[in-house]
Scaffold this active site. Sequence first.
Site, PDB file in Angstrom:
ATOM      1  N   LYS A  93       0.875  -1.388  -0.063  1.00 37.07           N
ATOM      2  CA  LYS A  93       0.069   0.055  -0.128  1.00 37.07           C
ATOM      3  C   LYS A  93       0.837   1.270  -0.043  1.00 37.07           C
ATOM      4  O   LYS A  93       1.667   1.242   0.898  1.00 37.07           O
ATOM      5  CB  LYS A  93      -0.803   0.037   1.172  1.00 37.07           C
ATOM      6  CG  LYS A  93      -1.784   1.141   1.384  1.00 37.07           C
ATOM      7  CD  LYS A  93      -2.873   1.158   2.475  1.00 37.07           C
ATOM      8  CE  LYS A  93      -3.887   2.323   2.655  1.00 37.07           C
ATOM      9  NZ  LYS A  93      -4.815   2.065   3.656  1.00 37.07           N
TER      10      LYS A  93
ATOM     11  N   ASP B  79     -13.072   4.889  10.284  1.00 38.68           N
ATOM     12  CA  ASP B  79     -13.617   4.663   8.771  1.00 38.68           C
ATOM     13  C   ASP B  79     -14.022   3.287   8.657  1.00 38.68           C
ATOM     14  O   ASP B  79     -13.896   2.750   7.816  1.00 38.68           O
ATOM     15  CB  ASP B  79     -12.486   4.962   8.080  1.00 38.68           C
ATOM     16  CG  ASP B  79     -12.543   5.409   6.586  1.00 38.68           C
ATOM     17  OD1 ASP B  79     -14.068   5.723   6.264  1.00 38.68           O
ATOM     18  OD2 ASP B  79     -11.699   5.607   5.764  1.00 38.68           O
TER      19      ASP B  79
HETATM   20  P1  ADP Z   1      -7.514   3.870   1.286  1.00 40.91           P
HETATM   21  O1  ADP Z   1      -7.042   4.071   2.608  1.00 40.91           O
HETATM   22  O2  ADP Z   1      -7.140   4.590   0.175  1.00 40.91           O
HETATM   23  O3  ADP Z   1      -9.109   3.521   1.479  1.00 40.91           O
HETATM   24  P2  ADP Z   1      -7.467   0.793   1.849  1.00 40.91           P
HETATM   25  O4  ADP Z   1      -6.368   0.255   2.688  1.00 40.91           O
HETATM   26  O5  ADP Z   1      -8.884   0.750   2.234  1.00 40.91           O
HETATM   27  O6  ADP Z   1      -6.882   2.078   0.868  1.00 40.91           O
HETATM   28  O7  ADP Z   1      -7.173  -0.127   0.267  1.00 40.91           O
HETATM   29  C1  ADP Z   1      -7.951   0.131  -0.831  1.00 40.91           C
HETATM   30  C2  ADP Z   1      -8.385  -1.130  -1.442  1.00 40.91           C
HETATM   31  O8  ADP Z   1      -7.214  -1.946  -1.789  1.00 40.91           O
HETATM   32  C3  ADP Z   1      -9.384  -1.922  -0.412  1.00 40.91           C
HETATM   33  O9  ADP Z   1     -10.623  -1.615  -0.730  1.00 40.91           O
HETATM   34  C4  ADP Z   1      -9.159  -3.261  -1.223  1.00 40.91           C
HETATM   35  O10 ADP Z   1      -9.823  -3.657  -2.155  1.00 40.91           O
HETATM   36  C5  ADP Z   1      -7.670  -3.428  -1.494  1.00 40.91           C
HETATM   37  N1  ADP Z   1      -6.869  -4.007  -0.451  1.00 40.91           N
HETATM   38  C6  ADP Z   1      -6.138  -3.151   0.517  1.00 40.91           C
HETATM   39  N2  ADP Z   1      -5.340  -3.779   1.226  1.00 40.91           N
HETATM   40  C7  ADP Z   1      -5.533  -5.311   0.614  1.00 40.91           C
HETATM   41  C8  ADP Z   1      -4.814  -6.322   1.147  1.00 40.91           C
HETATM   42  N3  ADP Z   1      -3.978  -6.425   2.332  1.00 40.91           N
HETATM   43  N4  ADP Z   1      -5.157  -7.419   0.567  1.00 40.91           N
HETATM   44  C9  ADP Z   1      -5.886  -7.382  -0.766  1.00 40.91           C
HETATM   45  N5  ADP Z   1      -6.676  -6.166  -1.135  1.00 40.91           N
HETATM   46  C10 ADP Z   1      -6.531  -5.028  -0.379  1.00 40.91           C
HETATM   47 MG    MG Z   2     -10.226   2.277   2.670  1.00 41.31          MG
END
Ligand code: ADP
Ligand code: MG
Length: 393
Positions: free
Chosen positions: A121, A226
């Site tokens: 991320k 959130d």
């Molecule tokens: P943001 O803070 O920008 O909302 P998120 O952590 O919610 O970011 O991640 C955005 C999207 O990426 C999630 O809705 C999911 O679909 C995907 N995602 C995030 N982390 C993972 C993970 N560890 N494994 C698989 N998909 C992930």
């Molecule tokens: Mg998110």
Amino acid sequence: MKLDVNVLRYLSKDDFRVLTAVEMGMRNHEIVPVELIDRIASLRHGGTYKVLKNLLKHKLLHHDSSKYDGFRLTYLGYDFLAIKTLVNRGVFSSVGRQIGVGKESDIFEVANEEGEIMAMKLHRLGRTSFRAVKSKRDYLKHRSSFSWLYLSRLAALKEFAFMKALQEHGFPVPNAVDCNRHCVIMSLVQGYPLVQVKELQNTNTIFEKIIGIIVRLAEHGLIHCDFNEFNIMIDDDEKITIIDFPQMVSVSHRNAEMYFDRDVECIIKFFSKRFNLSFEADAGESDSDSDAESDSIKPRFSSIKKASGFLDKELSASGFSRKEQADIEKFTLEKIPGSDDEEIEEEEEEDEGEIQNFDSLCSLTNDEDQVKACGNSGDVEEEDQQQLSEGKQ
Ligand code: ADP
Ligand code: MG
């Protein structure tokens, strides 16, 4: 995997030195003067200038000559530094497809030498919300790229620290693998965000489980802030995983009860709309304080036995100062209410060279002189600084 990060190992030492020099200069310069970059990088024979041109071409840097001749990192440049450090640490060796675009993050698959796939991320604070709520925010008076990088780094560090702590306390979260700058590496969650799910086998059980997590978090002194269908992943066996932690706050926060209730309301609203789950009382409307309307499914913040100090303890263990905690809280909490619907002011920055342009890195250099691997612990910027001074030419 489409993108092979092995190429990063063959980036020239000089490219790396200059990029790192710009990063260091950004600690106290929004735009780092060329002379300062040159001094920090200390390459022989004016080599800095040639490298700067090359880095600019590949969008790792942004050039600004409005006040003086200088450069700043783009997000791609910052991505590059983080990825490089993590690759050098052996955390992963290749980058694959993009699996998520959050409001302020990009998520990619990465794989290590053993072929284990993880999620990376990259935090991108400021990508939308800075513009969206620009008028309200006081840091924008001193809006600078440094703030974006600084806040994104804090968001990543906080997210990593929490993921680790939550996992240790038995919460269903991804496994926190490593963190550098604005980048968090975690285990890949199987399944999909709940928002994509049209029906569930065990709707009531899942609902209760999710509400139970909100309560248990509060018992541990925390509120997610959130907690919604975008940040709850569910797999085919209806196993739940919670993600996205940079905005979490302590139950002793002055607005704790409001954040707690908002998390609960979000879930109730989603389950009643999407899965037609009906509740005894009208749980959809949140603005009633009347005790008479209280219903059994809605946990009350006041009646939860809350632990205190958890947040402070975990964050200070990860090297978070109070000021940093306040900085990131201020930013992430302000952006949340209704931020999905918020109209984004179209004040598009010039192309920040995001990671979609990552391919360009492959052709950046063919210098086989590998940059010395960074150590595994401590402040990375310190590591980099040490490298620079050790390798002074
Ligand atoms: P943001 O803070 O920008 O909302 P998120 O952590 O919610 O970011 O991640 C955005 C999207 O990426 C999630 O809705 C999911 O679909 C995907 N995602 C995030 N982390 C993972 C993970 N560890 N494994 C698989 N998909 C992930
Ligand atoms: Mg998110």
